[in-house]
Design an enzyme around this catalytic site. Structure first.
Site, PDB file in Angstrom:
ATOM      1  N   ASP A 331       0.854  -1.183   0.000  1.00 18.33           N
ATOM      2  CA  ASP A 331       0.000   0.000   0.000  1.00 18.33           C
ATOM      3  C   ASP A 331       0.897   1.243   0.000  1.00 18.33           C
ATOM      4  OD1 ASP A 331      -2.121   1.716   0.094  1.00 18.33           O
ATOM      5  OD2 ASP A 331      -3.006   0.911   1.925  1.00 18.33           O
ATOM      6  N   GLU A 532      -9.648   7.756   4.859  1.00 16.37           N
ATOM      7  CA  GLU A 532      -8.512   7.235   5.637  1.00 16.37           C
ATOM      8  C   GLU A 532      -8.343   7.999   6.956  1.00 16.37           C
ATOM      9  OE1 GLU A 532      -5.121   5.928   3.258  1.00 16.37           O
ATOM     10  OE2 GLU A 532      -6.247   6.335   1.445  1.00 16.37           O
TER      11      GLU A 532
HETATM   12  C1  BGC Z   1      -5.058   3.159   0.592  1.00 13.05           C
HETATM   13  C2  BGC Z   1      -5.449   2.006  -0.296  1.00 13.05           C
HETATM   14  C3  BGC Z   1      -5.478   2.424  -1.737  1.00 13.05           C
HETATM   15  C4  BGC Z   1      -4.162   3.066  -2.105  1.00 13.05           C
HETATM   16  C5  BGC Z   1      -4.101   3.535  -3.521  1.00 13.05           C
HETATM   17  C6  BGC Z   1      -3.848   3.882   0.091  1.00 13.05           C
HETATM   18  O1  BGC Z   1      -3.607   5.029   0.837  1.00 13.05           O
HETATM   19  O2  BGC Z   1      -4.829   2.689   1.896  1.00 13.05           O
HETATM   20  O3  BGC Z   1      -6.683   1.483   0.106  1.00 13.05           O
HETATM   21  O4  BGC Z   1      -5.746   1.319  -2.535  1.00 13.05           O
HETATM   22  O5  BGC Z   1      -3.933   4.172  -1.260  1.00 13.05           O
HETATM   23  O6  BGC Z   1      -4.830   4.687  -3.724  1.00 13.05           O
HETATM   24  C1  BGC Z   2      -3.678   9.517  -3.038  1.00 10.89           C
HETATM   25  C2  BGC Z   2      -4.489   8.422  -2.413  1.00 10.89           C
HETATM   26  C3  BGC Z   2      -3.677   7.772  -1.379  1.00 10.89           C
HETATM   27  C4  BGC Z   2      -3.150   8.794  -0.390  1.00 10.89           C
HETATM   28  C5  BGC Z   2      -2.247   8.167   0.613  1.00 10.89           C
HETATM   29  C6  BGC Z   2      -3.275  10.502  -1.996  1.00 10.89           C
HETATM   30  O1  BGC Z   2      -2.553  11.551  -2.563  1.00 10.89           O
HETATM   31  O2  BGC Z   2      -4.352  10.112  -4.090  1.00 10.89           O
HETATM   32  O3  BGC Z   2      -4.904   7.477  -3.340  1.00 10.89           O
HETATM   33  O4  BGC Z   2      -4.395   6.772  -0.749  1.00 10.89           O
HETATM   34  O5  BGC Z   2      -2.520   9.869  -1.015  1.00 10.89           O
HETATM   35  O6  BGC Z   2      -1.696   9.098   1.487  1.00 10.89           O
END
Ligand code: BGC
Ligand code: BGC
Length: 676
Positions: A331, A532
């Site tokens: 991830d 998140e």
């Molecule tokens: C998230 C994932 C996601 C990934 C890609 C991460 O921050 O925890 O669920 O698939 O970003 O966007």
């Molecule tokens: C991305 C997300 C990702 C996240 C993680 C964002 O900038 O677009 O997909 O999950 O950062 O910190």
């Protein structure tokens, strides 16, 4: 005291039987005491899964052939997954990355309003560069992964389904399979191969910002749904598995993401190994048995060890014991959180069993170079690299990526009419109807006659961004206007249409003011979108320190107007005051783009009959206090406000009076802006 939920012996035996898990069993299927004694601790806890997708000798032979000819550089490139914002097509030509992603809110050319054709063009350009061997000598096709977590949610005009928490309340695996199949089609219309879903977190602390990404606090729903979604995305193993109508799925985030201390995103899970299996791993039992081809490692730790670097969980449990033969993707720079690692260098993750580094930002280049150097220095064995690459190639071969036409030439590619197609929206609207949970219905005020004057108030009434939540066009789901959701229907618009058609009058008024006195008010309010860790909270009190929605409800009540509350939220919340001030209260979760589903249930048909009764039931216990964040079905001293499984229908007697305790029991002096 709260005791963790554990499956009892009978439940465990029936679980094993119903899933066809291949434990160490005697011929008649029962485990003899002798056989049981001979098992290691790992074997006792973790079953060998009966995975529906079997290895194909032809594919295995092809993998072996590839490995013989590939250079170390080509192999490591398969393990690097950069992000579209950080690489160019020329980088793809030069390095031949095995895959790439777009993160939440990342669009082709940085254009939020990119058209399906723009998406297909980017997919085509990266693909053609990946099969161009002029620089890197490799013709292995790349693949594109995206977060289609409630429909193809990064794309303007896509059908957005209710977030998982609402689908859990619907508890309808057949519907969920249909939703996944539709999502696959909309994803393929943009030339994309692979989806980072389903999230199978079993959420045990509702303060977690990702609560809405979970279907339930109950592992059973998660297990059944996981299998259904994987079947819908990938096709069934004995059906059109990974045909040209399907995409690759990812069961995520492995493991224990829904069980961190205090619901801390990316935090520490301290459950026992048995609970890790009984509670948090059930989505993997369902999804991997159905044949999901990838697993995403989780940001969280288990007993202080970051999962991205946990060899026991990634290799011994998942791959060796459970028998998963697809690949493990990391991830978002999760490897960089392992002790001793940085985003640019992390032999530990590969050695633990990570097969693909998700490495957004410019870190991909040093990571690629450092990984090659670590293999040369013997810090990572060649056999580990070969195993990782075998897994990646196995999935690509199973998905037919070597034989499929290029992204632009695939059957759904560029078919704009598939994005947000009416048929897809109808399924989403059904899901909205089935996800609604009726918590209160005093004097059977619902369903409402449609031919009256209805005031529709609240900041969620005509706000598609708010009703869709996080992971909607943008990562956080913020900074969107209704115009960013063409084809969508706000909750107000859905009500207005039916009320007008029935000869009634709908008055939209966010602040509740009016000129013509209404017969009844529908107030739509709730949480602002988040994703998140941005959604982590200290407690479950709604609008702590700033009770603006409550003030609106109360002012309408004081004017003698009956109030129907429609509550938008990514989790159950402590809303005792709002419940007291409402005649009816509907938990609508995060319904997505098809707001018309609310009118279908709360309004009577023109002829006065019920259109659709409520059928949604709480898949999360509803808290009695602001601090009751870990109340879960199966607790010893279980005493929520409303239990798991609760949900009124129109025939039911109302249970909540207007006298719920309104003392939050929180110390107000400690109010922080995060709480509000
Ligand atoms: C998230 C994932 C996601 C990934 C890609 C991460 O921050 O925890 O669920 O698939 O970003 O966007
Ligand atoms: C991305 C997300 C990702 C996240 C993680 C964002 O900038 O677009 O997909 O999950 O950062 O910190």
């Amino acid at each position: 005291m709260k005791t963790p939920f554990s499956l009892n012996k009978i439940a465990r035996a029936s679980l094993i039987a119903s899933l066809g898990i291949l434990a160490a069993c005697s011929n008649d299927g029962t485990t003899t005491p002798e056989a049981n004694n001979a098992l290691s601790k790992t074997e006792k806890i973790w079953p060998k899964l009966n995975i529906a997708v079997k290895q194909d000798p032809e594919i295995e032979a092809k993998i072996a052939d590839y490995l013989k000819t590939m250079t170390l550089e080509q192999k490591v490139a398969q393990m690097i997954q950069p992000e579209i914002r950080d690489i160019t097509v020329e980088d793809m030509r030069k390095y031949g990355f095995g895959s790439y992603l777009n993160g939440g809110g990342a669009f082709p050319n940085g254009d939020k309003h990119a058209t399906p054709m723009d998406w297909v063009k980017l997919a085509e350009d990266f693909y053609q560069a990946s099969v161009d061997d002029s620089i890197d000598g490799s013709k292995i096709p790349t693949m594109w992964g995206t977060d289609a977590v409630h429909g193809h949610n990064n794309v303007i005009g896509a059908t957005l389904f209710p977030h998982n928490i609402g689908l859990g309340a619907a508890n309808n695996p057949a519907l969920i399979e249909q939703i996944a199949a539709i999502t696959a089609v909309e994803v393929m219309a943009t030339g994309i191969d692979w989806v980072f879903a389903p999230t199978v977190a079993v959420v045990r602390d509702d303060r977690w910002g990702r609560t809405y990404e979970g279907y339930s606090e109950d592992p059973r729903i998660v297990r059944d749904y996981s299998a259904a979604i994987v079947n819908g995305l990938q096709g069934k193993a004995d059906g059109d598995f990974l045909s040209d109508k399907r995409v690759i799925s990812t069961v995520k985030h492995f493991l224990g993401d829904g069980g961190t201390v205090d619901g801390d995103d990316q935090g520490n899970n301290i459950d026992s190994e048995q609970d890790l299996f009984d509670i948090h791993a059930q989505g993997y039992v369902g999804g991997l048995s159905a044949g999901s081809q990838s697993v995403m490692a989780s940001f969280n730790s288990w007993h202080g060890v970051k999962n991205h670097g946990n060899k026991y969980l990634l290799t011994d449990v998942l791959k060796t014991r459970m028998g998963f033969d697809g690949f493990v993707v990391g991830d978002w720079n999760g490897h960089g959180q392992i002790e001793g690692c940085t985003n640019e260098s992390c032999a530990q993750a590969v050695n633990a069993g990570l097969d693909i580094f998700m490495v957004p930002t410019g870190a991909w280049k040093p990571l690629y170079e450092n990984t090659i150097a670590q293999v040369k220095a013997g810090e990572i064995s060649m056999s580990r690299i070969d195993d990782a690459v075998s897994r990646i190639l196995r999935v690509k071969l199973r998905a037919g990526l070597f034989d499929k036409p290029s992204p632009a030439k695939r059957q759904f590619s560029g078919k704009t009419e598939l994005i947000g197609a009416q048929q897809h929206r109808e399924v989403a609207r059904q899901a909205v109807r089935e996800s609604l949970v009726l918590l209160k219905n005093k004097n059977n005020i619902l369903p409402l006659d449609a031919n009256q004057t209805v005031l529709i108030a609240g900041d969620g009434a005509d706000n598609i961004g708010k009703q869709s939540g996080g992971w909607s066009i943008t990562w956080q789901g913020t900074n969107n206007k209704n115009a960013d959701f063409p084809g969508a229907t706000s909750i107000y618009a859905g009500l207005e249409k039916q009320i007008t058609e029935a000869g009634g009058r709908a008055i939209l008024s966010v602040d509740g003011s009016y000129e013509q006195r209404p017969d009844v008010a529908v107030v739509v309010f709730g949480e602002e979108p988040y994703a998140e860790g941005h959604g982590d909270r200290d407690n479950l009190e709604f609008e702590r320190g700033n009770k603006k929605s409550l003030a609106l409800l109360k002012s309408l009540k004081e004017q003698g107007i009956a109030v129907v509350s429609v509550f938008i939220s990514g989790r159950p919340m402590w809303v005792n005051s709002e419940l007291n001030a409402s005649d009816a209260f509907v938990a609508a979760w995060l319904p997505g783009t098809e707001g018309g589903g609310i009118a279908d249930v709360i309004l009577k048909a023109k002829d006065g009959s019920i259109q659709h009764d409520f059928s949604g039931k709480l898949s999360f216990s509803w808290p009695k206090t602001a601090v009751q964040a870990t109340v879960n079905k199966g607790d010893d001293d279980y005493s929520p406000l409303l239990p798991y499984g609760f949900g009124l229908t129109y025939g039911d007697k109302n249970v909540l009076a207007d006298n719920l305790d309104e003392d939050s029991k929180l110390d107000n002096s400690a109010l922080t802006s995060m709480d509000i």
